[in-house]
Each structure stands twice: as structure tokens, then as C-alpha cells.
Design a protein around this motif. Structure first.
Motif, PDB file in Angstrom:
ATOM      1  N   SER A   1       0.986  -0.797  -0.145  1.00 15.72           N
ATOM      2  CA  SER A   1      -0.420   0.223   0.345  1.00 15.72           C
ATOM      3  C   SER A   1       0.730   1.756  -0.316  1.00 15.72           C
ATOM      4  O   SER A   1       2.121   1.781   0.348  1.00 15.72           O
ATOM      5  CB  SER A   1      -0.966   0.257   1.515  1.00 15.72           C
ATOM      6  OG  SER A   1      -2.035   1.578   1.684  1.00 15.72           O
ATOM      7  N   GLU A   2       0.181   2.128  -0.721  1.00 16.20           N
ATOM      8  CA  GLU A   2       1.150   3.857  -0.820  1.00 16.20           C
ATOM      9  C   GLU A   2       0.471   4.340   0.774  1.00 16.20           C
ATOM     10  O   GLU A   2       1.482   5.153   1.061  1.00 16.20           O
ATOM     11  CB  GLU A   2       0.962   4.113  -2.201  1.00 16.20           C
ATOM     12  CG  GLU A   2       1.670   3.381  -2.961  1.00 16.20           C
ATOM     13  CD  GLU A   2       2.831   3.748  -2.922  1.00 16.20           C
ATOM     14  OE1 GLU A   2       3.617   4.804  -2.083  1.00 16.20           O
ATOM     15  OE2 GLU A   2       4.040   2.573  -3.421  1.00 16.20           O
ATOM     16  N   ALA A   3      -0.324   3.909   0.625  1.00 16.61           N
ATOM     17  CA  ALA A   3      -1.307   4.813   2.759  1.00 16.61           C
ATOM     18  C   ALA A   3       0.274   5.307   3.534  1.00 16.61           C
ATOM     19  O   ALA A   3       1.183   3.863   3.228  1.00 16.61           O
ATOM     20  CB  ALA A   3      -2.162   4.056   3.405  1.00 16.61           C
ATOM     21  N   PRO A   4      -0.407   5.982   4.043  1.00 17.59           N
ATOM     22  CA  PRO A   4       1.201   5.673   5.782  1.00 17.59           C
ATOM     23  C   PRO A   4       1.102   4.958   6.230  1.00 17.59           C
ATOM     24  O   PRO A   4       0.095   4.776   6.697  1.00 17.59           O
ATOM     25  CB  PRO A   4       0.737   7.426   6.292  1.00 17.59           C
ATOM     26  CG  PRO A   4      -0.074   7.761   4.634  1.00 17.59           C
ATOM     27  CD  PRO A   4      -0.322   7.363   4.309  1.00 17.59           C
ATOM     28  N   GLY A   5       2.174   4.092   6.573  1.00 16.20           N
ATOM     29  CA  GLY A   5       1.685   2.663   7.545  1.00 16.20           C
ATOM     30  C   GLY A   5       2.202   1.625   6.417  1.00 16.20           C
ATOM     31  O   GLY A   5       2.550   2.126   5.791  1.00 16.20           O
ATOM     32  N   SER A   6       1.617   0.324   7.000  1.00 16.58           N
ATOM     33  CA  SER A   6       1.739  -0.558   6.659  1.00 16.58           C
ATOM     34  C   SER A   6       0.082  -0.916   6.411  1.00 16.58           C
ATOM     35  O   SER A   6      -0.348  -2.217   5.269  1.00 16.58           O
ATOM     36  CB  SER A   6       1.206  -1.862   7.898  1.00 16.58           C
ATOM     37  OG  SER A   6       0.481  -1.488   8.165  1.00 16.58           O
ATOM     38  N   GLY A   7      -1.184   0.463   5.862  1.00 19.77           N
ATOM     39  CA  GLY A   7      -1.892  -0.276   5.259  1.00 19.77           C
ATOM     40  C   GLY A   7      -3.043  -0.036   6.063  1.00 19.77           C
ATOM     41  O   GLY A   7      -4.113  -0.617   5.271  1.00 19.77           O
ATOM     42  N   ILE A   8      -2.867  -1.006   7.439  1.00 17.11           N
ATOM     43  CA  ILE A   8      -3.652  -1.233   8.178  1.00 17.11           C
ATOM     44  C   ILE A   8      -4.189  -0.180   8.918  1.00 17.11           C
ATOM     45  O   ILE A   8      -4.145   0.409   9.611  1.00 17.11           O
ATOM     46  CB  ILE A   8      -3.340  -2.228   8.947  1.00 17.11           C
ATOM     47  CG1 ILE A   8      -2.626  -3.456   8.566  1.00 17.11           C
ATOM     48  CG2 ILE A   8      -4.166  -2.839   9.984  1.00 17.11           C
ATOM     49  CD1 ILE A   8      -1.930  -4.246   9.642  1.00 17.11           C
ATOM     50  N   ALA A   9      -5.973   0.002   8.609  1.00 14.55           N
ATOM     51  CA  ALA A   9      -6.958   0.282   9.065  1.00 14.55           C
ATOM     52  C   ALA A   9      -8.152   0.039   9.241  1.00 14.55           C
ATOM     53  O   ALA A   9      -8.643  -0.220   8.243  1.00 14.55           O
ATOM     54  CB  ALA A   9      -7.021   1.950   9.066  1.00 14.55           C
ATOM     55  N   TRP A  10      -8.610   0.233  10.637  1.00 13.13           N
ATOM     56  CA  TRP A  10      -9.887  -0.942  10.891  1.00 13.13           C
ATOM     57  C   TRP A  10     -11.209  -0.118  10.168  1.00 13.13           C
ATOM     58  O   TRP A  10     -11.016   1.434  10.302  1.00 13.13           O
ATOM     59  CB  TRP A  10     -10.016  -0.841  12.728  1.00 13.13           C
ATOM     60  CG  TRP A  10      -8.829  -1.333  13.106  1.00 13.13           C
ATOM     61  CD1 TRP A  10      -8.712  -0.409  13.841  1.00 13.13           C
ATOM     62  CD2 TRP A  10      -7.908  -2.599  12.542  1.00 13.13           C
ATOM     63  NE1 TRP A  10      -7.164  -1.297  14.873  1.00 13.13           N
ATOM     64  CE2 TRP A  10      -7.041  -2.360  13.714  1.00 13.13           C
ATOM     65  CE3 TRP A  10      -8.452  -3.276  11.673  1.00 13.13           C
ATOM     66  CZ2 TRP A  10      -6.481  -3.587  14.138  1.00 13.13           C
ATOM     67  CZ3 TRP A  10      -6.974  -4.242  12.079  1.00 13.13           C
ATOM     68  CH2 TRP A  10      -6.225  -4.698  12.830  1.00 13.13           C
ATOM     69  N   ASP A  11     -11.855  -0.655   9.449  1.00 10.29           N
ATOM     70  CA  ASP A  11     -13.811  -0.763   9.222  1.00 10.29           C
ATOM     71  C   ASP A  11     -14.649  -0.607  10.890  1.00 10.29           C
ATOM     72  O   ASP A  11     -14.493  -2.100  11.265  1.00 10.29           O
ATOM     73  CB  ASP A  11     -13.533  -2.245   8.600  1.00 10.29           C
ATOM     74  CG  ASP A  11     -15.330  -1.088   8.002  1.00 10.29           C
ATOM     75  OD1 ASP A  11     -16.346  -0.719   8.824  1.00 10.29           O
ATOM     76  OD2 ASP A  11     -15.710  -1.197   7.146  1.00 10.29           O
ATOM     77  N   GLU A  12     -14.650   0.255  11.486  1.00 13.43           N
ATOM     78  CA  GLU A  12     -15.117   0.564  12.777  1.00 13.43           C
ATOM     79  C   GLU A  12     -16.105  -0.229  12.810  1.00 13.43           C
ATOM     80  O   GLU A  12     -16.203  -1.194  14.071  1.00 13.43           O
ATOM     81  CB  GLU A  12     -14.878   1.426  13.439  1.00 13.43           C
ATOM     82  CG  GLU A  12     -13.894   2.279  13.836  1.00 13.43           C
ATOM     83  CD  GLU A  12     -12.456   1.165  14.648  1.00 13.43           C
ATOM     84  OE1 GLU A  12     -13.118   0.272  15.283  1.00 13.43           O
ATOM     85  OE2 GLU A  12     -11.400   1.626  14.901  1.00 13.43           O
ATOM     86  N   ALA A  13     -16.843  -0.355  11.778  1.00 12.33           N
ATOM     87  CA  ALA A  13     -18.315  -0.739  11.753  1.00 12.33           C
ATOM     88  C   ALA A  13     -18.359  -2.334  11.681  1.00 12.33           C
ATOM     89  O   ALA A  13     -19.090  -2.657  12.463  1.00 12.33           O
ATOM     90  CB  ALA A  13     -19.488  -0.444  10.673  1.00 12.33           C
ATOM     91  N   ALA A  14     -17.505  -2.521  10.778  1.00 13.26           N
ATOM     92  CA  ALA A  14     -17.219  -4.181  11.036  1.00 13.26           C
ATOM     93  C   ALA A  14     -16.643  -4.805  12.190  1.00 13.26           C
ATOM     94  O   ALA A  14     -16.845  -6.148  12.445  1.00 13.26           O
ATOM     95  CB  ALA A  14     -16.069  -4.175   9.419  1.00 13.26           C
ATOM     96  N   ALA A  15     -15.431  -4.021  12.923  1.00 12.45           N
ATOM     97  CA  ALA A  15     -15.262  -4.778  13.921  1.00 12.45           C
ATOM     98  C   ALA A  15     -16.241  -4.689  15.071  1.00 12.45           C
ATOM     99  O   ALA A  15     -15.867  -5.786  15.785  1.00 12.45           O
ATOM    100  CB  ALA A  15     -13.908  -3.558  13.864  1.00 12.45           C
ATOM    101  N   LYS A  16     -17.129  -3.713  14.803  1.00 13.88           N
ATOM    102  CA  LYS A  16     -18.261  -3.870  16.030  1.00 13.88           C
ATOM    103  C   LYS A  16     -19.014  -4.868  15.918  1.00 13.88           C
ATOM    104  O   LYS A  16     -19.452  -6.057  16.732  1.00 13.88           O
ATOM    105  CB  LYS A  16     -18.609  -2.648  16.073  1.00 13.88           C
ATOM    106  CG  LYS A  16     -18.035  -1.803  17.104  1.00 13.88           C
ATOM    107  CD  LYS A  16     -18.797  -0.269  17.409  1.00 13.88           C
ATOM    108  CE  LYS A  16     -18.490   0.519  17.411  1.00 13.88           C
ATOM    109  NZ  LYS A  16     -18.997   1.897  17.334  1.00 13.88           N
TER     110      LYS A  16
END
Length: 372
Positions: free
Chosen positions: A351-366
Motif C-alpha cells: 500500500s502507498e498509504a502511510p504505515g502498513s496500510g492497516i486501518a480498521w473498518d470500525e463498524a465491521a470490527a464491532k
């Protein structure tokens, strides 16, 4: 994508706390192996919160839901050891290795430490506004990826159909699980899959540690007829001597590494004669820090390194691996990620996003939160 806090690129990060939460994510394609069936992915979502407002993210795959509660607790119990310290993964790794030296790292402790390490590197890259591979000094690489999310032990006809379906998702390679009650059944399934996909796509075989050495010597050499990329873990993962003896009996590369804990286990495998391929697991090997140590050894020995699971962060790590080989693709974390990992024309890059490209879909996580 969630906006990141504006933090000066030169700012130090100070750890506030390490939090964890369990999720149980249904698999779109349940997987049946000789070691058991997987229809849901038990994941622990790890967040390294800093005083400066940057949060580093990582996830851990616990293999069984029974390990979720213990893994969450082990991760969160690291907070008193690290709160107030700088986000400096190499220094943290050294200090925590000393703290757990008498207990030992393999197991839940190692999983928790790897989650911290991956989240720390993610936080650092985010604070710099860089994708992780660039923070590691690498350039983006699109590597060949194989589809590993299916082709369990479902019989010859269904395996043949599923193999075609998995390739149709944009891949040129698939992994097949073997370890049926008899050699004849293994050969029947392998032949059906190779016939179904044709001679060009690459085919991998994984026995999931189910054979004895005698049985492996009986079953593996005949698989040479199907032009396999490698044969993975036919024996218990830590039987280095046995795997080395088997490698001497066949022209097929013998692959292991997904269950190895740290760069030292890579050295054991190499010393046993497994000197062609190796596949660390980003969690079990010890996160980014230990992966880089292993990649350095692999480069020195000329061993090709592939990944196991965790395609999001593994794509960054393989970019920083001189002998990078294959990326294993599974979509098990995709439902809880804001931007799921993708493969195009059989190739995958970080991914070219800052970091490793991991960010949560909070609605799905819940929605997929596990009751522990």
C-alpha cells in the motif's frame, strides 16, 4: 480512509498504551486441512496509542477462537512495561526480550510482542507520512502472489473446480492442501487440479505437518510429476533433520518457516539442509524487526523468502527482502479493514498509504466482535 493527525515528521512518539480487541471473522471460503477445518478467522486487533495522537495498528491470527481471550490479555499486559517509552522498535525489542528471557518467547508471549512490534513500525511510518516499505529504505515491488484461501481437502472433483475459480480471481498460482488417508488419494487430487488448471499456472502443495518421515518419502517424490513450486511442511514444523532428509530424496523444494519463532529457527532449518526456500510468518517470526533479521540471513545464504498470511504487512516486508520470492494471499482480515489488500494480474505490491496500510473498518470490527 480515516485522516491521520498532523504530526511533525521529526516528532518523537511516546507510548500511551497498547490495546487489543478480539474479532471472529467468517471466511468467504472455509478451508479444510488435514489438521482441521477453519470457517472463521479469530483475530486480535492491536492498537498502539501514542501521546502525540498517532495510533499504530496490527492484527494477530490466533488459529483457534479458544486463544482469543488469552492473546488479548497478553497484549494488554505489555502496557505497564512500555508506557511512557519512545516508539523505537529495535530498542523495545531488546528490552522486552530481556524481560521475557526466562519465560521464553514462543507462544502467546511471542505473538503479543510481534503485535507490538508491527504496530510500532506502523506508527512510526504514519508519523513520517510514509508507507512502511519506504521507512525501511526499500522501493515498492510487485511480486507474484498465490491464492491460498481455498483448495482444502474437498476431494478431486471439487478441488479441480475450486482451483479454476481461485485462478479466475486474478491469480496465476494456487495452493493445494494434501494429506488424505492414502498416497493414491493425494495423487488423484493433485492430478485433477493440475489437469484442471493446465501446465502454466504455478501449483503449491501443503501437507500441514501431517506425515511421518517414512510416509513423506513415500508420498512426496511421486508429486514431482505435477511440476510443483514447493511442498510445504510435510513433517512437524520443528523436525529440521527430517525435512532435510526428505529434501535429499526429491527434486521438489521443501518449504517451511510459517511456524518458526525468530531468525534462530531459520538458521536451524538452513543447517539441516533446507537451503532453497523459507516462508516466515510475520507474527511468529517476531514482527518487522525479526523479519528483517531473517531476511538478512536469507540474503547471506541465498535462500528465497516468501510470506505466510498477513499479506498487508508482508508486502512491505518482502519489498525490503533481497531474496523475495512469493506472497501468500488470503482475505481473512479483509472484512474488518478499511482498505482490503488486492492482487492484480497475479501480482501484489505494498500500500502507498502511510504505515502498513492497516486501518480498521470500525463498524465491521464491532459487528464481528468476539464474546470472550
Amino acid at each position: 480512509m480515516t485522516a491521520l493527525p498532523l504530526v511533525p515528521a521529526t516528532a518523537d512518539l511516546t507510548i500511551h498504551r497498547l490495546s487489543a480487541r478480539p474479532v471472529l471473522v467468517p471466511l468467504a471460503l472455509p478451508l479444510v486441512t488435514a489438521g482441521g477445518a477453519v470457517d472463521k478467522a479469530p483475530l486480535v486487533l492491536v492498537d498502539l496509542e501514542t501521546e502525540e495522537g498517532v495510533t499504530g495498528c496490527a492484527y494477530l491470527f490466533t488459529y483457534t477462537p479458544r486463544a482469543l481471550a488469552a492473546t488479548v490479555r497478553q497484549v494488554e499486559e505489555l502496557t505497564p512495561l512500555i508506557a511512557g517509552q519512545r516508539v523505537a522498535p529495535l530498542a523495545l525489542s531488546e528490552r522486552l526480550a530481556a524481560a521475557f528471557r526466562l519465560l521464553g518467547r514462543p507462544g502467546l508471549v511471542g505473538m503479543a510482542l510481534a503485535g507490538l512490534d508491527m504496530a510500532a513500525w506502523d506508527a512510526l511510518a504514519k508519523a513520517q507520512g510514509l508507507p512502511l516499505y519506504r521507512l525501511l529504505g526499500a522501493e515498492a515491488r510487485r511480486l507474484p502472489a498465490y491464492n491460498s484461501k481455498g483448495l482444502g481437502m474437498i476431494g478431486a472433483q471439487m478441488a479441480a473446480e475450486e482451483a479454476r475459480s481461485l485462478l479466475a480471481e486474478g491469480f496465476n498460482a494456487v495452493k493445494l492442501r494434501l494429506g488424505y488417508p492414502t498416497r493414491a488419494q493425494d495423487l488423484e487430487v493433485a492430478e485433477a487440479v493440475r489437469t484442471a488448471i493446465g501446465p502454466k499456472p504455478r501449483l503449491f502443495v501443503d501437507f500441514n505437518q501431517t506425515l511421518t518421515l517414512a510416509e513423506a518419502k513415500h508420498r512426496v517424490p511421486p508429486l514431482e510429476a505435477f511440476d510443483l513450486e514447493w511442498v510445504e511442511e510435510p513433517l512437524p514444523w520443528d523436525d529440521y533433520r527430517g525435512h532435510g532428509a526428505l529434501a535429499a530424496e526429491t527434486s521438489l523444494p521443501i518449504q517451511l518457516g510459517e511456524n518458526c519463532w525468530g531468525a534462530g529457527d531459520f538458521a536451524k532449518a538452513f543447517d539441516a539442509g533446507l537451503d532453497a526456500v523459507f516462508m516466515p510468518d510475520a507474527m511468529k517470526i517476531g514482527g518487522v524487526t525479526a523479519w528483517l533479521q531473517t531476511a538478512g540471513l536469507a540474503a547471506a545464504y541465498g535462500v528465497q523468502l516468501s510470506s505466510h498470511l498477513y499479506p498487508e504487512i508482508s508486502s512491505h516486508l518482502l519489498a525490503a527482502t533481497p531474496t523475495a520470492h512469493w506472497l501468500e494471499y488470503v482475505d481473512w482480515a479483509a472484512p474488518i479493514l478499511a482498505e482490503p489488500f488486492s492482487v492484480t494480474d497475479g501480482l501484489a505490491g505494498p500500500s502507498e498509504a502511510p504505515g502498513s496500510g492497516i486501518a480498521w473498518d470500525e463498524a465491521a470490527a464491532k459487528r464481528f466482535a468476539a464474546d470472550i
